[in-house]
Design an enzyme around this catalytic site. Structure first.
Site, PDB file in Angstrom:
ATOM      1  N   ASP A  39      38.180 -36.089   5.751  1.00  0.00           N
ATOM      2  CA  ASP A  39      37.673 -36.018   7.122  1.00  0.00           C
ATOM      3  C   ASP A  39      37.004 -37.347   7.467  1.00  0.00           C
ATOM      4  OD1 ASP A  39      36.796 -33.442   9.155  1.00  0.00           O
ATOM      5  OD2 ASP A  39      35.755 -35.360   9.411  1.00  0.00           O
ATOM      6  N   ASN A  97      38.068 -23.336  11.752  1.00  0.00           N
ATOM      7  CA  ASN A  97      37.561 -23.012  13.084  1.00  0.00           C
ATOM      8  C   ASN A  97      38.747 -22.623  13.962  1.00  0.00           C
ATOM      9  OD1 ASN A  97      34.840 -23.672  12.506  1.00  0.00           O
ATOM     10  ND2 ASN A  97      35.341 -25.846  12.690  1.00  0.00           N
ATOM     11  N   GLU A 105      38.268 -28.269  17.462  1.00  0.00           N
ATOM     12  CA  GLU A 105      38.435 -29.451  18.315  1.00  0.00           C
ATOM     13  C   GLU A 105      39.836 -30.045  18.246  1.00  0.00           C
ATOM     14  OE1 GLU A 105      35.204 -32.071  17.386  1.00  0.00           O
ATOM     15  OE2 GLU A 105      33.847 -30.912  18.670  1.00  0.00           O
ATOM     16  N   VAL A 106      40.517 -29.840  17.139  1.00  0.00           N
ATOM     17  CA  VAL A 106      41.868 -30.387  17.000  1.00  0.00           C
ATOM     18  C   VAL A 106      42.840 -29.205  16.920  1.00  0.00           C
ATOM     19  CG1 VAL A 106      43.429 -31.810  15.637  1.00  0.00           C
ATOM     20  CG2 VAL A 106      41.005 -32.436  15.807  1.00  0.00           C
ATOM     21  N   HIS A 110      43.800 -26.567  10.631  1.00  0.00           N
ATOM     22  CA  HIS A 110      43.264 -27.324   9.500  1.00  0.00           C
ATOM     23  C   HIS A 110      42.232 -26.472   8.789  1.00  0.00           C
ATOM     24  CE1 HIS A 110      41.246 -28.383  13.244  1.00  0.00           C
ATOM     25  NE2 HIS A 110      40.115 -28.515  12.562  1.00  0.00           N
ATOM     26  N   HIS A 112      39.053 -26.798   6.354  1.00  0.00           N
ATOM     27  CA  HIS A 112      38.058 -27.728   5.820  1.00  0.00           C
ATOM     28  C   HIS A 112      37.718 -27.307   4.398  1.00  0.00           C
ATOM     29  CE1 HIS A 112      36.624 -29.358   9.843  1.00  0.00           C
ATOM     30  NE2 HIS A 112      37.164 -28.224  10.247  1.00  0.00           N
TER      31      HIS A 112
HETATM   32  P1  AMP Z   1      37.399 -28.758  13.986  1.00  0.00           P
HETATM   33  O1  AMP Z   1      36.090 -28.766  14.726  1.00  0.00           O
HETATM   34  O2  AMP Z   1      37.473 -27.645  12.982  1.00  0.00           O
HETATM   35  O3  AMP Z   1      38.588 -28.802  14.912  1.00  0.00           O
HETATM   36  O4  AMP Z   1      37.401 -30.067  13.104  1.00  0.00           O
HETATM   37  C1  AMP Z   1      38.044 -31.243  13.434  1.00  0.00           C
HETATM   38  C2  AMP Z   1      37.734 -32.234  12.329  1.00  0.00           C
HETATM   39  O5  AMP Z   1      38.661 -33.275  12.378  1.00  0.00           O
HETATM   40  C3  AMP Z   1      36.337 -32.849  12.422  1.00  0.00           C
HETATM   41  O6  AMP Z   1      35.631 -32.588  11.218  1.00  0.00           O
HETATM   42  C4  AMP Z   1      36.636 -34.343  12.606  1.00  0.00           C
HETATM   43  O7  AMP Z   1      35.698 -35.170  11.964  1.00  0.00           O
HETATM   44  C5  AMP Z   1      38.024 -34.458  11.997  1.00  0.00           C
HETATM   45  N1  AMP Z   1      38.842 -35.570  12.496  1.00  0.00           N
HETATM   46  C6  AMP Z   1      39.115 -35.884  13.784  1.00  0.00           C
HETATM   47  N2  AMP Z   1      39.942 -36.945  13.848  1.00  0.00           N
HETATM   48  C7  AMP Z   1      40.199 -37.301  12.568  1.00  0.00           C
HETATM   49  C8  AMP Z   1      40.988 -38.326  11.961  1.00  0.00           C
HETATM   50  N3  AMP Z   1      41.678 -39.210  12.695  1.00  0.00           N
HETATM   51  N4  AMP Z   1      41.024 -38.402  10.605  1.00  0.00           N
HETATM   52  C9  AMP Z   1      40.329 -37.514   9.859  1.00  0.00           C
HETATM   53  N5  AMP Z   1      39.578 -36.522  10.369  1.00  0.00           N
HETATM   54  C10 AMP Z   1      39.504 -36.417  11.700  1.00  0.00           C
END
Ligand code: AMP
Length: 125
Positions: A39, A97, A105-106, A110, A112
């Site tokens: 991350d 999440n 957020e993405v 994924h 964690h």
């Molecule tokens: P979530 O809130 O579960 O969607 O987590 C998204 C995660 O993606 C966060 O912990 C960010 O720090 C991580 N993240 C976003 N962009 C990148 C990236 N380019 N490389 C690695 N991690 C990322």
């Protein structure tokens, strides 16, 4: 900004770009079903993300739509990464999440993996 969980998969999301090698990532592991990387904003001494290669918005989408082979391959990969990274002896936390209340957020599934120190209560604030 949390994702809209009802939106269709968007292949311009940051993890889709990482899978295609369009933006860099710090690789931890990869196989036919999964890709794991560090991350970019770690919340623990070890903070790894494991993503399926398939186009799934979230755990909800994946658990409903993925094939049994993809689900088995992904779950095996998550466990393998945790073992390979030495997280099992002292323990670790895995988390996904989902949608707005989950703070996702993405919009590419994924998981964690957190470890490297005692992780405290399950949910803060
Ligand atoms: P979530 O809130 O579960 O969607 O987590 C998204 C995660 O993606 C966060 O912990 C960010 O720090 C991580 N993240 C976003 N962009 C990148 C990236 N380019 N490389 C690695 N991690 C990322």
């Amino acid at each position: 900004m949390p994702i809209n969980p009802a939106a269709p998969y968007d292949d311009q999301n940051v993890f889709a770009k990482i899978l295609r090698g369009e933006i860099p990532s710090q690789e931890v592991y990869q196989d036919e079903f999964a890709y794991a990387f560090h991350d970019v904003n770690p919340q623990a001494p070890v903070h790894i993300l494991v993503i399926p290669r398939g186009s799934y918005v979230s755990w909800d989408d994946f658990s409903a739509q993925a094939s049994a082979e993809e689900i088995a391959g992904f779950v095996r990969a998550v466990g393998h990464v945790a073992r390979e990274q030495g997280l099992v002896v002292r323990g670790y936390r895995m988390m996904a999440n989902i949608g707005r209340n989950g703070g996702q957020e993405v919009a590419h599934l994924h998981v964690h993996l957190f470890g490297g120190r005692p992780l405290g209560p399950m949910i803060g604030e």
